[in-house]
Write an enzyme that holds these catalytic residues in place. Structure first.
Site, PDB file in Angstrom:
ATOM      1  N   GLU A 165      12.939  37.330 121.403  1.00 53.43           N
ATOM      2  CA  GLU A 165      14.316  36.938 121.691  1.00 53.43           C
ATOM      3  C   GLU A 165      15.124  38.185 121.990  1.00 53.43           C
ATOM      4  O   GLU A 165      14.809  39.254 121.482  1.00 53.43           O
ATOM      5  CB  GLU A 165      14.952  36.262 120.451  1.00 53.43           C
ATOM      6  CG  GLU A 165      14.252  35.011 120.015  1.00 53.43           C
ATOM      7  CD  GLU A 165      14.688  34.558 118.620  1.00 53.43           C
ATOM      8  OE1 GLU A 165      15.744  34.995 118.135  1.00 53.43           O
ATOM      9  OE2 GLU A 165      13.947  33.769 118.028  1.00 53.43           O
TER      10      GLU A 165
ATOM     11  N   LYS B 111      17.923  40.815 121.357  1.00 57.85           N
ATOM     12  CA  LYS B 111      18.639  41.202 120.149  1.00 57.85           C
ATOM     13  C   LYS B 111      20.114  41.298 120.507  1.00 57.85           C
ATOM     14  O   LYS B 111      20.531  42.193 121.244  1.00 57.85           O
ATOM     15  CB  LYS B 111      18.114  42.538 119.620  1.00 57.85           C
ATOM     16  CG  LYS B 111      18.734  42.937 118.310  1.00 57.85           C
ATOM     17  CD  LYS B 111      18.002  44.130 117.728  1.00 57.85           C
ATOM     18  CE  LYS B 111      18.575  44.553 116.394  1.00 57.85           C
ATOM     19  NZ  LYS B 111      19.995  44.818 116.406  1.00 57.85           N
TER      20      LYS B 111
ATOM     21  N   ASP C 131      24.038  41.907 120.257  1.00 55.43           N
ATOM     22  CA  ASP C 131      24.820  42.935 119.580  1.00 55.43           C
ATOM     23  C   ASP C 131      26.197  42.386 119.231  1.00 55.43           C
ATOM     24  O   ASP C 131      27.158  42.569 119.963  1.00 55.43           O
ATOM     25  CB  ASP C 131      24.928  44.156 120.507  1.00 55.43           C
ATOM     26  CG  ASP C 131      25.357  45.387 119.757  1.00 55.43           C
ATOM     27  OD1 ASP C 131      25.381  45.351 118.510  1.00 55.43           O
ATOM     28  OD2 ASP C 131      25.676  46.384 120.420  1.00 55.43           O
TER      29      ASP C 131
ATOM     30  N   ARG D  25      27.548  38.692 107.077  1.00 53.67           N
ATOM     31  CA  ARG D  25      26.333  39.204 106.449  1.00 53.67           C
ATOM     32  C   ARG D  25      26.635  40.011 105.185  1.00 53.67           C
ATOM     33  O   ARG D  25      25.904  39.954 104.220  1.00 53.67           O
ATOM     34  CB  ARG D  25      25.534  40.079 107.424  1.00 53.67           C
ATOM     35  CG  ARG D  25      24.135  40.330 106.923  1.00 53.67           C
ATOM     36  CD  ARG D  25      23.302  41.089 107.939  1.00 53.67           C
ATOM     37  NE  ARG D  25      23.263  42.495 107.632  1.00 53.67           N
ATOM     38  CZ  ARG D  25      22.434  43.042 106.744  1.00 53.67           C
ATOM     39  NH1 ARG D  25      21.574  42.299 106.095  1.00 53.67           N
ATOM     40  NH2 ARG D  25      22.457  44.315 106.499  1.00 53.67           N
TER      41      ARG D  25
ATOM     42  N   GLU E  20      24.693  34.877 115.545  1.00 50.76           N
ATOM     43  CA  GLU E  20      25.425  36.069 115.950  1.00 50.76           C
ATOM     44  C   GLU E  20      26.687  35.633 116.684  1.00 50.76           C
ATOM     45  O   GLU E  20      26.607  34.857 117.633  1.00 50.76           O
ATOM     46  CB  GLU E  20      24.522  36.900 116.873  1.00 50.76           C
ATOM     47  CG  GLU E  20      24.902  38.342 116.978  1.00 50.76           C
ATOM     48  CD  GLU E  20      24.314  39.218 115.866  1.00 50.76           C
ATOM     49  OE1 GLU E  20      23.647  38.676 114.937  1.00 50.76           O
ATOM     50  OE2 GLU E  20      24.548  40.434 115.915  1.00 50.76           O
TER      51      GLU E  20
ATOM     52  N   TYR F 245      19.949  31.720 115.799  1.00 51.19           N
ATOM     53  CA  TYR F 245      18.583  32.148 116.103  1.00 51.19           C
ATOM     54  C   TYR F 245      17.591  32.125 114.954  1.00 51.19           C
ATOM     55  O   TYR F 245      16.460  32.533 115.117  1.00 51.19           O
ATOM     56  CB  TYR F 245      18.580  33.540 116.720  1.00 51.19           C
ATOM     57  CG  TYR F 245      19.386  34.564 115.946  1.00 51.19           C
ATOM     58  CD1 TYR F 245      18.977  35.010 114.699  1.00 51.19           C
ATOM     59  CD2 TYR F 245      20.567  35.067 116.464  1.00 51.19           C
ATOM     60  CE1 TYR F 245      19.711  35.936 113.990  1.00 51.19           C
ATOM     61  CE2 TYR F 245      21.313  35.999 115.764  1.00 51.19           C
ATOM     62  CZ  TYR F 245      20.875  36.425 114.521  1.00 51.19           C
ATOM     63  OH  TYR F 245      21.615  37.331 113.829  1.00 51.19           O
TER      64      TYR F 245
ATOM     65  N   LYS G  46       9.338  37.997 116.507  1.00 45.12           N
ATOM     66  CA  LYS G  46       9.197  37.235 115.260  1.00 45.12           C
ATOM     67  C   LYS G  46       7.865  36.516 115.232  1.00 45.12           C
ATOM     68  O   LYS G  46       7.488  35.883 116.221  1.00 45.12           O
ATOM     69  CB  LYS G  46      10.301  36.184 115.149  1.00 45.12           C
ATOM     70  CG  LYS G  46      11.676  36.743 115.181  1.00 45.12           C
ATOM     71  CD  LYS G  46      12.713  35.626 115.160  1.00 45.12           C
ATOM     72  CE  LYS G  46      14.090  36.243 115.260  1.00 45.12           C
ATOM     73  NZ  LYS G  46      15.138  35.226 115.329  1.00 45.12           N
TER      74      LYS G  46
ATOM     75  N   LYS H  50      13.941  48.139 119.989  1.00 40.76           N
ATOM     76  CA  LYS H  50      15.254  48.509 120.525  1.00 40.76           C
ATOM     77  C   LYS H  50      15.139  49.043 121.959  1.00 40.76           C
ATOM     78  O   LYS H  50      14.085  49.489 122.382  1.00 40.76           O
ATOM     79  CB  LYS H  50      15.873  49.601 119.647  1.00 40.76           C
ATOM     80  CG  LYS H  50      16.038  49.223 118.199  1.00 40.76           C
ATOM     81  CD  LYS H  50      17.263  48.391 117.967  1.00 40.76           C
ATOM     82  CE  LYS H  50      18.501  49.218 117.922  1.00 40.76           C
ATOM     83  NZ  LYS H  50      18.979  49.576 116.623  1.00 40.76           N
TER      84      LYS H  50
ATOM     85  N   CYS I  28      31.298  76.221 100.529  1.00 41.02           N
ATOM     86  CA  CYS I  28      31.644  74.848 100.907  1.00 41.02           C
ATOM     87  C   CYS I  28      32.977  74.857 101.646  1.00 41.02           C
ATOM     88  O   CYS I  28      33.958  75.426 101.156  1.00 41.02           O
ATOM     89  CB  CYS I  28      31.749  73.983  99.660  1.00 41.02           C
ATOM     90  SG  CYS I  28      32.456  72.376  99.986  1.00 41.02           S
TER      91      CYS I  28
ATOM     92  N   CYS J 217      35.606  73.194  98.996  1.00 41.27           N
ATOM     93  CA  CYS J 217      35.989  73.769  97.705  1.00 41.27           C
ATOM     94  C   CYS J 217      35.571  75.226  97.545  1.00 41.27           C
ATOM     95  O   CYS J 217      35.881  75.850  96.530  1.00 41.27           O
ATOM     96  CB  CYS J 217      35.419  72.933  96.562  1.00 41.27           C
ATOM     97  SG  CYS J 217      33.618  73.028  96.449  1.00 41.27           S
TER      98      CYS J 217
ATOM     99  N   CYS K 105      26.651  71.178  98.896  1.00 36.87           N
ATOM    100  CA  CYS K 105      27.614  71.682  97.922  1.00 36.87           C
ATOM    101  C   CYS K 105      27.264  71.052  96.577  1.00 36.87           C
ATOM    102  O   CYS K 105      27.284  69.832  96.441  1.00 36.87           O
ATOM    103  CB  CYS K 105      29.038  71.296  98.332  1.00 36.87           C
ATOM    104  SG  CYS K 105      30.224  71.566  97.011  1.00 36.87           S
TER     105      CYS K 105
ATOM    106  N   CYS L 140      34.370  68.817  93.863  1.00 35.96           N
ATOM    107  CA  CYS L 140      34.661  69.228  95.234  1.00 35.96           C
ATOM    108  C   CYS L 140      35.554  68.168  95.881  1.00 35.96           C
ATOM    109  O   CYS L 140      35.186  66.991  95.935  1.00 35.96           O
ATOM    110  CB  CYS L 140      33.352  69.358  96.010  1.00 35.96           C
ATOM    111  SG  CYS L 140      33.589  69.548  97.778  1.00 35.96           S
TER     112      CYS L 140
HETATM  113  S1  IVH Z   1      16.512  37.626 113.257  1.00 37.32           S
HETATM  114  C1  IVH Z   1      15.404  38.525 108.788  1.00 37.32           C
HETATM  115  N1  IVH Z   1      17.137  37.418 115.762  1.00 37.32           N
HETATM  116  O1  IVH Z   1      20.026  42.109 114.494  1.00 37.32           O
HETATM  117  C2  IVH Z   1      15.560  38.674 110.249  1.00 37.32           C
HETATM  118  N2  IVH Z   1      18.376  38.948 114.424  1.00 37.32           N
HETATM  119  O2  IVH Z   1      19.092  44.176 111.814  1.00 37.32           O
HETATM  120  C3  IVH Z   1      16.704  37.937 110.730  1.00 37.32           C
HETATM  121  N3  IVH Z   1      20.175  40.080 115.612  1.00 37.32           N
HETATM  122  O3  IVH Z   1      22.131  42.041 111.974  1.00 37.32           O
HETATM  123  C4  IVH Z   1      17.249  38.459 111.960  1.00 37.32           C
HETATM  124  N4  IVH Z   1      19.819  39.142 117.553  1.00 37.32           N
HETATM  125  O4  IVH Z   1      22.121  39.830 113.072  1.00 37.32           O
HETATM  126  C5  IVH Z   1      17.410  38.035 114.599  1.00 37.32           C
HETATM  127  N5  IVH Z   1      17.611  37.096 117.988  1.00 37.32           N
HETATM  128  C6  IVH Z   1      17.876  37.696 116.837  1.00 37.32           C
HETATM  129  C7  IVH Z   1      18.909  38.646 116.700  1.00 37.32           C
HETATM  130  C8  IVH Z   1      19.138  39.250 115.473  1.00 37.32           C
HETATM  131  C9  IVH Z   1      20.567  40.000 116.880  1.00 37.32           C
HETATM  132  C10 IVH Z   1      20.804  40.970 114.619  1.00 37.32           C
HETATM  133  C11 IVH Z   1      20.914  40.448 113.233  1.00 37.32           C
HETATM  134  C12 IVH Z   1      20.863  41.688 112.369  1.00 37.32           C
HETATM  135  C13 IVH Z   1      20.304  42.709 113.273  1.00 37.32           C
HETATM  136  C14 IVH Z   1      18.991  43.209 112.728  1.00 37.32           C
END
Ligand code: IVH
Length: 690
Positions: free
Chosen positions: A124, A126, A128, A147, A193, A245, A311, A335, A429, A432, A445, A451
C-alpha cells in the site's frame, strides 16, 4: 406533516443523503448535481427544525461541529497503535521478508490453500498524514483518537465527525466471499490516516498569505494541526480527507476475512474510504516494481506519500509473528529516498540538547526541500563534521526525509574558493561552561540537572503529557523559571509558590495558582510516568511501563544491575548500560533523592502472588477462536504466568490454535506440554487465586 410521516421522510432523506455523500466523498463518483444534493439537504434541515426531537447524532446535518472544548481528553486505544520499522533500502526489505519467511517456516499459513509455501504480502502507499483510530460500535462511529504515544491518544471524535469521507454510520455490507456472508462486527476499530489534499492545501495557504498570515509548512502539519483543534466548527471548514488501511479490532469470522486483502475489501464494503492503489504480491521483485511505480506517480497524486507499506497478508500468521515494543514484525515501511537540495552554510553552532549531547548545527541559507523551508540542519557530532569536512561558508547538499531533522549530506567543492578554518567543538558547554566530556563520537555536558540548556528541556519533559502531565508547564514557563533562577534543579519545581509566579510575564493570579496546584497534584504520580519523565537515555514510554511493571518499586529499579535489566523483554545491552550509568551518576543520585522526598510514586497492581501459573512460560502458535492473543496474555499474566515468543526447554506450555506454525513441532521435539484452546481455557479459568 405529522410525526410519523416526518419520521419516515427523515429516514428516507438521511439514507439518500448518506448514499450521495458516500458516492461523492468515498467513491469519487457523484451521481447527482450539487444543486440536487443541496435541495435534499435543505429539506432535511427544515424537517429537523420542525421536529428537533427527531434529530439523531448520525444525521448528516450533525457534521458541522459543536461548541469548542477546553482541552482534548486523553483516552486509551482499543488496541496498541504501533509504528512501522522502515528503511529506503531494498536490501533491508529483503531482510524483513526473510525474517518473516523464517519465522513462519515452510508450509506456513502465510499462503492459505497453497502448497508452494509462497508468502503473500499486500503493498500500500504510505500516506503522509496524521494517524487515527476510528471506533464503530454496532455500526455507529463512537470514537476517533489520535495515535499519541501508541497506547493513549487524544479524543478527537468531534473533529473527525466533520470529515465527510468518514461515515457516521457504516453501510450494510453486500459482500459474500468464499468465507461466507459478511456482517459488521459489534466492535470495529480501524486505523486510518487523515490527510489534507494537496490542491486544498495550496488554496488554503494562498488564502492565508493573502490575509497576511503565516502559511502552513506542509499538508501533513496542516492535517494534524486541524484534527487537534479545540473548535470543531473550524475543522468543519478544512477540506480534510481520510483513508482507512488497517484493522485494529474486529471479529474476523463475522467480517468474513482472513487476510489483509479481504480486510480492505470488507472495510470498503462497510462504506469506509480505502485507497485504490494496494496490490497483492509474493516476491521481492514485485515489491521493488511497486516501489518504483509509486515513486513515478508520486507527484501526480493529490495527497502526499513517503513510501510503500508491506504487510503480511495472512492475519493468523501476523499473530504468529507478533510485535516488538515499537513495531509489528509483520509489516515494514519501504521509504522513498529523501529529497535533496543545495544551499550554503552561514554558520556552525554547537547546540546542547535535553540529554546533554552537544550537536553541531549548520545554519544555512533557507532552501525549500519538498515543500518545506529548511534553514538548520544537523551535523550529528564532532566526527561527522570532520569526516564530511563541512565549514562555515561551504556549499552543501541538504536532505530531508519525512519528519526527521534535515541533514547535511555532503560538501560540494568549489574550485579556487578560499575556505574558512575547520570547525572545532568548543571545550566548554555552550550553555553552562562546564567542560565537555567525550562519549564515543559525541561531546556531552555532564552537568545534567543544573546546566540551564538541559534543565529547561528536562523540566519540559518532566511535565510533558506522558510524563507528569503538568498543565501550564510549557516551553515559555520553563524558560522563565530557569532564567530567573526560580528552578535551579528539577526538585525546585515542587517549591514554587504562587506569589513568585503572579508577576511573571504570561501569568496572573488564576494561572499562577493553577500551575502551583497542578504541580502539587502531579507530585503523586505513576511510577512509569516518573521514570519516563526523568529522560533516562533510551528509556521511552513503553520501556518505562515495562520497567515499572517489572520492578514495581523505584528502589529496586535504581539498584538493579545490567543482567537483571536485560532479563526484561525489550531491554538490550545498550539500554541496560545507559540505565545503570544514569542511576550511578552521583549528581543524578542526589537529585533523585531530593525528588523522591517530595513525591509519591504509585506502583502498578501486583499480579496474583502465588497464582496457580506463577512462573509458567506460555508460547502461542496459531489463531485462537474465542479470544485474541492480547486477551490470552491478560489471562496468563493475571494468573502469574508469562507469555514468551519462542519455544525452548524453559517453556511450560505451548498453546496450539488454528493453523499452528513451526512452534508446535519444536514443542514436540523438546517434549514441552502442548495444550489446545479448550485445555488452555480450562487451565486459566479455573480458580487460580489461592
Ligand atoms: S499500517 C502496525 N498502512 O505510517 C502497523 N500505516 O510508522 C500499522 N501509514 O504512523 C500501520 N500509510 O499511520 C499502515 N497504508 C498504511 C499507512 C500507514 C501511512 C502511517 C501510520 C504510521 C506510520 C508508520
Amino acid at each position: 406533516m405529522n410525526r410519523s410521516a416526518a419520521r419516515k421522510r427523515l429516514a428516507e432523506l438521511r439514507s439518500e443523503i448518506d448514499h450521495h455523500n458516500y458516492l461523492y466523498h468515498v467513491r469519487d463518483r457523484p451521481e447527482i448535481s450539487d444543486e440536487a444534493y443541496d435541495k435534499l439537504f435543505r429539506e432535511l434541515l427544515r424537517l429537523e427544525e420542525e421536529h428537533p426531537d427527531l434529530v439523531t447524532p448520525e444525521s448528516p446535518t450533525q457534521r458541522v461541529g459543536g461548541a469548542p472544548l477546553d482541552s482534548l481528553e486523553t483516552v486509551e486505544h482499543t488496541a496498541p497503535m504501533r509504528s512501522l520499522d522502515s528503511s529506503p533500502e531494498l536490501s533491508e526489505v529483503e531482510r524483513f521478508m526473510d525474517r518473516v519467511e523464517k519465522a513462519l517456516g515452510p508450509g506456513s499459513p502465510g499462503s492459505p490453500g497453497s502448497d508452494t509455501a509462497e508468502i503473500a504480502y499486500v503493498l500500500e502507499p504510505k500516506l503522509d498524514g496524521a494517524s487515527l483510530e476510528l471506533v464503530y460500535e454496532n455500526g455507529l462511529l463512537t470514537r476517533a483518537v489520535t495515535r499519541g504515544d501508541g497506547q493513549v491518544g487524544e479524543d478527537v471524535t468531534e473533529n473527525v465527525r466533520t470529515i465527510k469521507a468518514v461515515p457516521l454510520k457504516l453501510r450494510a455490507p453486500k459482500g459474500t466471499g468464499k468465507r461466507g456472508s459478511r456482517k459488521w462486527p459489534p466492535l470495529l476499530a480501524v486505523r486510518a490516516e487523515v490527510i489534507m489534499p494537496i490542491d486544498s492545501f495550496d488554496a488554503f495557504n494562498e488564502k492565508l498569505i493573502a490575509e497576511g498570515k503565516e502559511p502552513y509548512a506542509s499538508p501533513r502539519n496542516t492535517a494534524s494541526g486541524a484534527i487537534r483543534q479545540l473548535d470543531s466548527r473550524l475543522v468543519a471548514e478544512r477540506p480534510l480527507d481520510i483513508y482507512v488501511y488497517d484493522l485494529l479490532v474486529g471479529d474476523l469470522a463475522q467480517m468474513a476475512v482472513g487476510t489483509q486483502w479481504e480486510v480492505l475489501e470488507a472495510l470498503e464494503d462497510f462504506g469506509l474510504r480505502v485507497n485504490d492503489l494496494p496490490r497483492r504480491v509474493t516476491s521481492l521483485d514485485e515489491v521493488a516494481d511497486y516501489h518504483q511505480r509509486m515513486m513515478a506517480i508520486r507527484d501526480e497524486l493529490n495527497y502526499e506519500i513517503d513510501g510503500v507499506v508491506i504487510k503480511l497478508d495472512d492475519i493468523a500468521a501476523r499473530d504468529e509473528l507478533g510485535a516488538t515494543s515499537h513495531h509489528p514484525r509483520w509489516a515494514y515501511a519501504f521509504k522513498f529516498p529523501p529529497r535533496k537540495e543545495i544551499t550554503r552554510v552561514l554558520e556552525i553552532l554547537a547546540s546542547v540538547g535535553r540529554t546533554g549531547v552537544v550537536t553541531p548545527v549548520a545554519i544555512m541559507r533557507p532552501v525549500e526541500i519538498g515543500g518545506v523551508t529548511v534553514s538548520r540542519a544537523t551535523l550529528h557530532n564532532r566526527e561527522e563534521v570532520a569526516r564530511k569536512d563541512i565549514r562555515k561558508g561551504d556549499k552543501v547538499r541538504v536532505q530531508r526525509a519525512g519528519d526527521v531533522i534535515p541533514q547535511v549530506v555532503e560538501r560540494i567543492p568549489e574550485k579556487g574558493k578560499r575556505r574558512r578554518p575547520k570547525f572545532k567543538m568548543p571545550k566548554g558547554c555552550p550553555s553552562c561552561g562546564t567542560e565537555l566530556i567525550e562519549r564515543g563520537p559525541f561531546s556531552v555536558c555532564p552537568n545534567s540537572f543544573e546546566c540551564p540548556a538541559q534543565l529547561k528541556g528536562r523540566i519540559i519533559h518532566f511535565g510533558s503529557r506522558y510524563a507528569l502531565d503538568i498543565e501550564g508547564l510549557g516551553e515559555e514557563s520553563a524558560k522563565m523559571f530557569v532564567e530567573l533562577g526560580l528552578v535551579k534543579h528539577l526538585p525546585d519545581l515542587f517549591e514554587l509558590k504562587t506569589e513568585q509566579l503572579i508577576d511573571l510575564e504570561g501569568f496572573a493570579e488564576k494561572s499562577a495558582t493553577a500551575l502551583v496546584d497542578a504541580i502539587a497534584t502531579a507530585s503523586k504520580t505513576d511510577l512509569h510516568r516518573f521514570l519516563y519523565g526523568l529522560g533516562i537515555p533510551e528509556v521511552g514510554n513503553t520501556v518505562a511501563r515495562d520497567l515499572a511493571n517489572h520492578f514495581r518499586s523505584f528502589d529496586s529499579l535504581r539498584t538493579a544491575d545490567e543482567e537483571t535489566l536485560q532479563s526484561i523483554d525489550g531491554v538490550g545491552p545498550r539500554m541496560s548500560e545507559q540505565i545503570v550509568a544514569f542511576f550511578a551518576e552521583e549528581h543524578n543520585a542526589k537529585v533523585l533523592d531530593q525528588l523522591l522526598a517530595k513525591m509519591e510514586l504509585m506502583v502498578p497492581e501486583a499480579p496474583h502472588e502465588g497464582g496457580k501459573l506463577e512462573g509458567a512460560k506460555f508460547v502461542f502458535t496459531g489463531g485462537l477462536d474465542s479470544m485474541s492473543r492480547d486477551e490470552a496474555k491478560v489471562l496468563v499474566e493475571a494468573a502469574g504466568g508469562k507469555v514468551v515468543r519462542s519455544v525452548s526447554k524453559a517453556t511450560t506450555f505451548v498453546v496450539v490454535g488454528d493453523k499452528p506454525g513451526s512452534k508446535l513441532a519444536k514443542a514436540e521435539e523438546l517434549g514441552v506440554e502442548v495444550l489446545d484452546e479448550e485445555g488452555f481455557r480450562g487451565l486459566v479459568e479455573s480458580d487460580y487465586s489461592k
